[in-house]
Design a protein around this motif. Structure first.
Motif, PDB file in Angstrom:
ATOM      1  N   PHE A   1     -26.475  -2.238 -52.105  1.00  0.00           N
ATOM      2  CA  PHE A   1     -25.897  -1.584 -50.939  1.00  0.00           C
ATOM      3  C   PHE A   1     -24.749  -0.670 -51.354  1.00  0.00           C
ATOM      4  O   PHE A   1     -23.943  -1.028 -52.214  1.00  0.00           O
ATOM      5  CB  PHE A   1     -25.397  -2.645 -49.959  1.00  0.00           C
ATOM      6  N   VAL A   2     -24.670   0.498 -50.711  1.00  0.00           N
ATOM      7  CA  VAL A   2     -23.575   1.424 -50.957  1.00  0.00           C
ATOM      8  C   VAL A   2     -22.744   1.621 -49.690  1.00  0.00           C
ATOM      9  O   VAL A   2     -21.522   1.486 -49.715  1.00  0.00           O
ATOM     10  CB  VAL A   2     -24.093   2.790 -51.449  1.00  0.00           C
ATOM     11  N   ALA A   3     -23.406   1.955 -48.592  1.00  0.00           N
ATOM     12  CA  ALA A   3     -22.666   2.241 -47.368  1.00  0.00           C
ATOM     13  C   ALA A   3     -23.613   2.225 -46.176  1.00  0.00           C
ATOM     14  O   ALA A   3     -24.826   2.359 -46.337  1.00  0.00           O
ATOM     15  CB  ALA A   3     -21.974   3.597 -47.460  1.00  0.00           C
ATOM     16  N   ALA A   4     -23.027   2.058 -44.995  1.00  0.00           N
ATOM     17  CA  ALA A   4     -23.817   2.106 -43.768  1.00  0.00           C
ATOM     18  C   ALA A   4     -23.017   2.774 -42.671  1.00  0.00           C
ATOM     19  O   ALA A   4     -21.786   2.649 -42.623  1.00  0.00           O
ATOM     20  CB  ALA A   4     -24.237   0.695 -43.330  1.00  0.00           C
ATOM     21  N   ALA A   5     -23.725   3.490 -41.822  1.00  0.00           N
ATOM     22  CA  ALA A   5     -23.139   4.088 -40.623  1.00  0.00           C
ATOM     23  C   ALA A   5     -23.925   3.537 -39.450  1.00  0.00           C
ATOM     24  O   ALA A   5     -25.092   3.897 -39.250  1.00  0.00           O
ATOM     25  CB  ALA A   5     -23.228   5.614 -40.673  1.00  0.00           C
ATOM     26  N   THR A   6     -23.293   2.652 -38.713  1.00  0.00           N
ATOM     27  CA  THR A   6     -24.031   1.904 -37.698  1.00  0.00           C
ATOM     28  C   THR A   6     -23.547   2.265 -36.304  1.00  0.00           C
ATOM     29  O   THR A   6     -22.432   2.745 -36.112  1.00  0.00           O
ATOM     30  CB  THR A   6     -23.865   0.403 -37.927  1.00  0.00           C
ATOM     31  N   ILE A   7     -24.406   2.003 -35.360  1.00  0.00           N
ATOM     32  CA  ILE A   7     -24.084   2.322 -33.973  1.00  0.00           C
ATOM     33  C   ILE A   7     -23.088   1.309 -33.429  1.00  0.00           C
ATOM     34  O   ILE A   7     -23.264   0.097 -33.570  1.00  0.00           O
ATOM     35  CB  ILE A   7     -25.365   2.328 -33.134  1.00  0.00           C
ATOM     36  N   ASN A   8     -22.052   1.830 -32.812  1.00  0.00           N
ATOM     37  CA  ASN A   8     -21.028   0.985 -32.194  1.00  0.00           C
ATOM     38  C   ASN A   8     -20.692   1.611 -30.850  1.00  0.00           C
ATOM     39  O   ASN A   8     -19.774   2.423 -30.740  1.00  0.00           O
ATOM     40  CB  ASN A   8     -19.803   0.898 -33.102  1.00  0.00           C
ATOM     41  N   GLY A   9     -21.454   1.232 -29.835  1.00  0.00           N
ATOM     42  CA  GLY A   9     -21.288   1.861 -28.533  1.00  0.00           C
ATOM     43  C   GLY A   9     -21.558   3.350 -28.631  1.00  0.00           C
ATOM     44  O   GLY A   9     -22.554   3.763 -29.226  1.00  0.00           O
ATOM     45  N   PRO A  10     -20.641   4.153 -28.113  1.00  0.00           N
ATOM     46  CA  PRO A  10     -20.825   5.602 -28.213  1.00  0.00           C
ATOM     47  C   PRO A  10     -20.423   6.165 -29.573  1.00  0.00           C
ATOM     48  O   PRO A  10     -20.635   7.343 -29.848  1.00  0.00           O
ATOM     49  CB  PRO A  10     -19.898   6.138 -27.127  1.00  0.00           C
ATOM     50  N   GLY A  11     -19.859   5.334 -30.413  1.00  0.00           N
ATOM     51  CA  GLY A  11     -19.354   5.801 -31.692  1.00  0.00           C
ATOM     52  C   GLY A  11     -20.113   5.231 -32.872  1.00  0.00           C
ATOM     53  O   GLY A  11     -21.240   4.730 -32.733  1.00  0.00           O
ATOM     54  N   THR A  12     -19.498   5.319 -34.027  1.00  0.00           N
ATOM     55  CA  THR A  12     -20.108   4.870 -35.282  1.00  0.00           C
ATOM     56  C   THR A  12     -19.155   3.948 -36.017  1.00  0.00           C
ATOM     57  O   THR A  12     -17.962   4.220 -36.110  1.00  0.00           O
ATOM     58  CB  THR A  12     -20.444   6.075 -36.174  1.00  0.00           C
ATOM     59  N   ASN A  13     -19.702   2.882 -36.562  1.00  0.00           N
ATOM     60  CA  ASN A  13     -18.943   2.010 -37.433  1.00  0.00           C
ATOM     61  C   ASN A  13     -19.417   2.247 -38.858  1.00  0.00           C
ATOM     62  O   ASN A  13     -20.621   2.421 -39.091  1.00  0.00           O
ATOM     63  CB  ASN A  13     -19.174   0.552 -37.038  1.00  0.00           C
ATOM     64  N   THR A  14     -18.499   2.271 -39.807  1.00  0.00           N
ATOM     65  CA  THR A  14     -18.896   2.499 -41.198  1.00  0.00           C
ATOM     66  C   THR A  14     -18.540   1.282 -42.048  1.00  0.00           C
ATOM     67  O   THR A  14     -17.531   0.609 -41.820  1.00  0.00           O
ATOM     68  CB  THR A  14     -18.233   3.742 -41.791  1.00  0.00           C
ATOM     69  N   ILE A  15     -19.397   1.023 -42.999  1.00  0.00           N
ATOM     70  CA  ILE A  15     -19.209  -0.074 -43.944  1.00  0.00           C
ATOM     71  C   ILE A  15     -19.389   0.500 -45.340  1.00  0.00           C
ATOM     72  O   ILE A  15     -20.363   1.230 -45.594  1.00  0.00           O
ATOM     73  CB  ILE A  15     -20.247  -1.186 -43.713  1.00  0.00           C
ATOM     74  N   ILE A  16     -18.473   0.194 -46.240  1.00  0.00           N
ATOM     75  CA  ILE A  16     -18.512   0.715 -47.608  1.00  0.00           C
ATOM     76  C   ILE A  16     -18.506  -0.451 -48.579  1.00  0.00           C
ATOM     77  O   ILE A  16     -17.717  -1.389 -48.441  1.00  0.00           O
ATOM     78  CB  ILE A  16     -17.304   1.628 -47.899  1.00  0.00           C
TER      79      ILE A  16
END
Length: 129
Positions: free
Chosen positions: A47-62
């Motif tokens: 795994f490197v990173a993720a951009a996930t749906i968080n309501g109307p916005g985006t959550n990022t994981i690194i």
């Protein structure tokens, strides 16, 4: 079905930067969580990173391995997710894969390959020392 096509890989010197792109088609992009993984020769995909749906916005994981050097972002108007990596190291040499899964409520392990249903073909990143 979701089709994913990565681009932006190449040969770069250590210390340089790259921006990888992943263009998605086939479904409503804004309904999908997006991830980046990489696989170095002789190693497991990680795994490197993720951009996930968080309501109307985006959550990022690194991932810890690229924390501080990596940014993930998505542009829902272009159906594209980006991965920017700075201060590249030879250890970053790998094939980088984009992945997608339709967003679901509840807990999701975005760091796991098994979470994602769709994968691109990958783009090679080679960092020379």
């Amino acid at each position: 079905q979701v089709q994913l096509v990565e681009s932006g890989g190449g040969l770069v010197q250590a210390g340089g930067s790259l921006r990888l792109s992943c263009a998605a088609s086939g479904r409503t992009f804004s309904n999908y969580d997006m991830g980046w993984f990489r696989q170095a020769p002789g190693k497991e995909r990680e795994f490197v990173a993720a951009a996930t749906i968080n309501g109307p916005g985006t959550n990022t994981i690194i991932a810890d391995s690229v924390q501080g050097r990596c940014t993930i972002s998505r542009d829902n108007t272009k159906n594209t997710v980006y991965l920017q990596i700075h201060s590249l190291e030879p250890e970053d040499t790998a094939v980088y894969y984009c992945a997608a899964q339709r967003h679901e409520t509840g807990y999701t392990n975005y760091r796991s390959m098994r979470t994602y249903d769709y994968w691109g073909q990958g783009t090679q990143v080679t960092v020379s020392s």
